[in-house]
Design an enzyme around this catalytic site. Structure first.
Site, mmCIF file in Angstrom:
data_model
loop_
_atom_site.group_PDB
_atom_site.id
_atom_site.type_symbol
_atom_site.label_atom_id
_atom_site.label_comp_id
_atom_site.label_asym_id
_atom_site.label_seq_id
_atom_site.Cartn_x
_atom_site.Cartn_y
_atom_site.Cartn_z
ATOM 1 N N LYS A 31 -8.180 2.414 -3.199
ATOM 2 C CA LYS A 31 -7.971 2.008 -1.814
ATOM 3 C C LYS A 31 -8.206 3.191 -0.867
ATOM 4 C CE LYS A 31 -5.442 -1.143 0.859
ATOM 5 N NZ LYS A 31 -4.817 -0.777 2.026
ATOM 6 N N LYS A 34 -3.637 8.847 7.922
ATOM 7 C CA LYS A 34 -2.885 9.226 6.720
ATOM 8 C C LYS A 34 -3.747 9.004 5.462
ATOM 9 C CE LYS A 34 -0.277 6.479 4.753
ATOM 10 N NZ LYS A 34 0.613 5.332 4.570
ATOM 11 N N THR A 81 0.852 -1.185 0.000
ATOM 12 C CA THR A 81 0.000 0.000 0.000
ATOM 13 C C THR A 81 0.886 1.232 0.000
ATOM 14 O OG1 THR A 81 -1.822 -1.068 1.127
ATOM 15 C CG2 THR A 81 -1.681 1.313 1.328
#
Lengths: 291, 291, 291, 291
Positions: B170, B238, B95
């Site tokens: 995502k 984040k 990721t």
């Protein structure tokens, strides 16, 4: 088991029909009497007034559209209060605020009757399928008596304690639902404006940890700007407001719900109050210059 | 089919093991080589360096902890770039942000290699069970070649088009998830402070239209203030920030996500960043004077 | 000109004293009679009860602490209602909600009296200096009669039309003020955590387009975490809530006020309700683990 | 005192003219040279390039429109860097982000020159009147040398310490300003929709504790939906975003600023980015179906 049933709107009719199908003897009443016909064809008896239904039945269930209808059926001439009393139980399954529930509860108890508030989670389809979730509170003995009926109407019933807790639980659930709807809509907008397929987002969501029936059911119609009202936006916004008020009383800070509520208010101001609550998506999309 | 596999953290090890169990020939590499032992026992070969793995295998998959690890494995001495080239494919399932993906993509393509970014939705358990959701983007031919591996690693893979779209998808999903977590926590707090049982709220939610695995999994531990990090709060925050940035670029107003992000920031400021992202519940509860 | 004056709290005493200093003949009443002494020394007469004050004076002004005190002085035994009637005017300058104003207004009018609501903007110091801003509504003829008194008590009075508009205007002003206080506090926190001197920020603000007396007055004490209550936080939060309710009725979306309100609620939940409303700064600072 | 002056936009021209009027010897440069004419008529010399201005003057001030212009004037061919060095000072008064300031600072210092960032608070009118507020940071000795110029250009200058603090201070001020503008607009909308006169609200505000020049200046034009850009909305929104980023770095939760930022983003999405930042009022009013 014999029950009275007051109110044959979309929800009430489906619920009374379920009771009939499961062998209950049901005496129905509705303000517009013609709405009783279908149920009579299924075997229901008809009462002329709320009072006459209560006179006939040990237990009477009500499913009315709003607090004023719920109050009217109890307090008006020929209302529930005229016949309620010792040995009789009244169960209001309408979605009303805690104050309305408490007012009815006190009046019924003063006459010697028992009262349970039992708002439900679930709309038309679950009502037809006997898959409601029933959030009951008030008189525990009456609740226990009603369990056979609740078992037919819902997939699960909860007894939540003191009067008002049913209404409160429903507010909490609807508040979470309203915030989630906003989160969902924001995600669809972000996907769309960022060059991703919103349809693919629906597919991805449906496979993950936050997959839920609401996203699955509302998503495709939201992508088509179709907002057939299963739960009208103005009612969702009212529930957000009442939940925030409940939070205010108890000094609970809820910034996400507050932000979601403002979006629903914006939707109301744009005239979307009678559409489905998913129409808040129009506010977030900002289609056609709308905000 | 033969594949290289770089990075044997919690996720990577589970994924490489899955490939081995399904008959893939796998050559693994990990910065700490001892982590390879378990997989060697399952039949894996070991590469000394990322470069040597790429030299040996037509396809190499990476699953690294963060952007800097993802970059290091490619650009450092003995890195992927030294051996990647015509006829070889590199698939980064870590990721990372879109900028990192693009940097790797450009470097790999300049060497003549093919690149796919393929971040996953799902954590340890789905990785072990081959139930990840794979969000791929980049070189379509390489994606097609990788489908047999993706079929083993995930329950579903999506090809999302141009490089960066995997990372973006995502972010969108995680943004919705972060807002939902706040909505959920607010509801739990409101129930609790209003005299309702939060445990009953969990039961009610689980029966309704917004029931979802996250509420079911996180709810009970949140009620016990237990926040074992499946997905650390600082990473969730984040992702909220990056999603809001993406919204900023595209002028998408997302007030609910913005409010949720501020709650996560507050949680970070209280030192909860390394706990599970559900620890935002501590902020909303305001236990012990915390906000 | 002769006036009655009911209520000698901090505000009321300063206002009655001003009237005396400007040559008005004033008959005062206070629940705790000893509070009248200082004004008697300045030349005031004393009434035994609200009713006796109204009996004696053509015009009676009230300045009470909250809605329940405002109602009690009118409706209780020996209250205003017993003597109000044709040819007499009653002016309530307390800060109360619109419902309270309307209840008093109706009762006074039914007795043949005239009523003006006239809440003020400004606290102790402006009251002493005759620098209040008076937001009047209701009976225009009575308002006109009161102008000489309003000229002494305030630097400016507004007649805002129908009953309730005074209360509403005050809510709008206080809502803006509450949001501004949050904006200010957030800025002070951001400066501090970013390595800038909050004191310098105060200096910079005071020279710019958003310089205002509130920042100048509250800023230095906020930097010292000193929150002597000029306007208690719980009252500010109540006004935010009422303003948001007013917005709800009229479908006005106000996301910034909603976010500010949640911060004030958080402050209440931390036990800061009786401090000055600037104590919301403690929530935003998150001192000592508080959120 | 002799100074170079790079950039003669609206702000720069007013500032350079001020310096000339106060007896400074000024050598100006502007990309479009014709813009120098007016200043030449006032006594200015003209430089062909930024480099030639720096070559001639011990101190050079720049006032450019954005970060890319600020970088270009320094790093491009014939730029500041070619002539800056030991004994020379460069002062950039443009509003740029901290990263841009730092890049320029490092390059200038490497050449042996001194650098001060000195963004200003205030727009065209204060620039003309020498009433800017100057937020300087960087080389303290150069700042001290520049005080005579700063005294002419501004009503007050602050030395804020290390490089980047000038930009940060400006962000904090603008963030507060942006939140206040939203609070103000929400109040105007609430007044209007609640049957109060927004004009009267302006009058009331102007007499109270939150009276400030911005409300006074912007209010009347906002009521007329007139948004002549003194400070473009897209720049305000950018500053909100950067301030929120700064807060993110330092884990400062700022829910009111976050809500305000989303309203500004909505305004951008409606195509209002080039109007004055007070045009966020259109979003909150929701005129013409806009949200």
């Amino acid at each position: 088991m014999e029950v009275g049933f007051l109110g044959l709107g979309i929800m009430g009719k489906a619920m009374a029909a379920n009771l009939l199908r499961h062998g209950f003897r049901v005496t129905v009443w509705n303000r517009t009497l013609s709405k009783c016909d279908e149920l009579v064809a299924m075997g229901a008896a008809v009462g002329d007034t709320p009072a006459s239904v209560v006179a006939k039945c040990k237990y009477t269930i009500a499913m009315l559209s709003d607090p004023s209808a719920a109050l009217s059926v109890v307090f008006d001439k020929d209302g529930v209060l005229e016949q309620i009393g010792e040995g009789k139980g009244y169960v209001d399954m309408s979605t009303v605020d805690a104050a309305t529930s408490c007012k009815i509860s006190e009046a019924v108890k003063q006459k010697g009757g028992a009262f349970v508030e039992a708002p439900v989670s679930g709309s038309k389809k679950p009502a037809e399928d006997g898959q409601l979730v029933i959030l009951a509170a008030g008189d525990k003995a009456l609740y226990d008596d009603m369990v056979p009926a609740f078992d037919v109407l819902g997939k699960k019933s909860f007894f939540l304690g003191e009067m008002g807790n049913g209404a409160k639980m429903k507010l909490v659930v609807n508040m979470i639902m309203g915030s989630m709807m906003n989160a969902f809509s924001e995600g669809l907008c972000l996907a769309d404006k960022s060059g991703l397929s919103p349809q693919t987002l629906l597919d991805v969501l449906d496979l993950g940890a936050i997959a839920n029936p609401m996203f699955k059911m509302k998503g495709p119609s939201m992508l088509q700007s179709s907002y057939n009202p299963a739960f009208p936006l103005k009612h969702q916004q009212k529930d957000m407001r009442l939940a925030l008020s409940l939070g205010d009383e108890n000094a609970v800070s809820m910034p996400v719900a507050a932000a979601a509520n403002e979006a629903f208010k914006k939707a109301r101001s744009l005239g979307l109050g009678d559409l489905d609550f998913s129409a808040v998506h129009e506010v977030l999309k900002g289609t056609g210059g709308s905000g």
